[in-house]
Design a protein around this motif. Structure first.
Motif, PDB file in Angstrom:
ATOM      1  N   GLU A  31       0.834  -1.191   0.000  1.00 19.87           N
ATOM      2  CA  GLU A  31       0.000   0.000   0.000  1.00 19.87           C
ATOM      3  C   GLU A  31       0.880   1.256   0.000  1.00 19.87           C
ATOM      4  O   GLU A  31       1.994   1.255   0.531  1.00 19.87           O
ATOM      5  N   SER A  32       0.357   2.305  -0.575  1.00 20.68           N
ATOM      6  CA  SER A  32       1.147   3.535  -0.688  1.00 20.68           C
ATOM      7  C   SER A  32       1.342   4.240   0.654  1.00 20.68           C
ATOM      8  O   SER A  32       2.288   5.007   0.822  1.00 20.68           O
ATOM      9  N   ASN A  33       0.454   3.971   1.604  1.00 21.09           N
ATOM     10  CA  ASN A  33       0.560   4.636   2.912  1.00 21.09           C
ATOM     11  C   ASN A  33       1.288   3.778   3.944  1.00 21.09           C
ATOM     12  O   ASN A  33       1.185   4.022   5.145  1.00 21.09           O
ATOM     13  N   LEU A  34       2.047   2.785   3.480  1.00 15.01           N
ATOM     14  CA  LEU A  34       2.769   1.912   4.398  1.00 15.01           C
ATOM     15  C   LEU A  34       3.892   2.685   5.080  1.00 15.01           C
ATOM     16  O   LEU A  34       4.659   3.399   4.438  1.00 15.01           O
ATOM     17  N   GLU A  35       3.984   2.557   6.380  1.00  7.31           N
ATOM     18  CA  GLU A  35       5.004   3.273   7.137  1.00  7.31           C
ATOM     19  C   GLU A  35       6.250   2.404   7.303  1.00  7.31           C
ATOM     20  O   GLU A  35       6.196   1.342   7.919  1.00  7.31           O
TER      21      GLU A  35
END
Length: 245
Positions: A31-35
């Protein structure tokens, strides 16, 4: 045997030989919002002499990991010799991408589960072995790939073994019965009965030259024998009728 091997090679699907049809399709999707922590934080934990050559983000059983390949010159100073002096030994380090924590190589349980998830069919595991060098008993089929590795043999009619590189955290090779037949015929083809891939060995050179000499001598024998038979043949108009009475 060269001819038999050539026939098998030409009528075989190389994707089936490599086991590509047994590898589950698809790859890691993030996912693009993976931290994730910065790779720089991970690299600061490596030896001071480390020279980074590769940095990848891989998935190990659903968890993102950094896979860092580096050269450690101090390791080579202790083990290297000869013309390799001055070169560094290659190493691979895994780190949890979310925290930056360095982690050890894959355990047997992790490697087994990774092999099961990569296999297209839902089957059991027949046995698991840990290999640390090429040409170990029963595992000459794993050549030219990262070591150490886990060899996970599946309970499948093809007797497929899935090889998992322990330090790299990835599946490297699939080996099935079709590949083993291919490899045996390839060994006879190259006449390299140990490494199997050396085309420059002396035995193959001798037999190749002998094969050419045999072919040329066959052509020579054909023309010589054919010419001699024409000379000895009696032509019809040269025959004389027998005298009667």
């Amino acid at each position: 045997m060269w001819t038999v091997g050539g026939i098998y090679f030409s009528f075989s699907d190389i994707d089936e030989i490599h086991g590509d049809h047994q590898r589950k399709p698809g790859g890691m999707a993030l996912e693009s919002n993976l931290e994730l922590v910065s790779p720089a934080e991970v690299m600061t934990q490596l030896p001071g002499t480390a020279m980074i050559t590769s940095l990848k983000l891989i998935d190990i059983l659903g968890t993102p990991h950094y896979q860092i390949t580096y050269h450690a010159s101090d390791d080579h100073a202790a083990h290297g010799s000869g013309h390799d002096q001055g070169q560094a030994a290659a190493r691979t380090q895994l780190a949890v991408a979310a925290s930056g924590e360095l982690r050890p190589a894959l355990s047997e349980e992790e490697a087994t589960e990774l092999a099961r998830q990569s296999f297209v069919d839902s089957v059991g595991v027949a046995r698991v072995e840990y290999i640390t060098q090429e040409n170990m008993t029963g595992h000459h089929e794993y050549r030219g790939s990262a070591l150490p590795a886990w060899a996970v043999t599946m309970e499948h009619p093809t007797q497929t073994t899935v090889y998992v590189a322990a330090e790299q955290g990835v599946v490297t090779k699939f080996r099935n019965d079709k590949w083993r037949v291919f490899d045996f015929l390839w060994m006879l083809h190259t006449m390299d009965y140990q490494g199997r891939d050396n085309f420059g060995n002396l035995l193959l050179r001798v037999f190749s030259i002998a094969g050419i000499v045999t072919i040329l001598s066959g052509f020579a024998l054909f023309f010589v024998s054919n010419g001699a038979s024409r000379k000895n043949k009696v032509r019809p108009h040269d025959r004389r009728r027998p005298v009667i009475g």
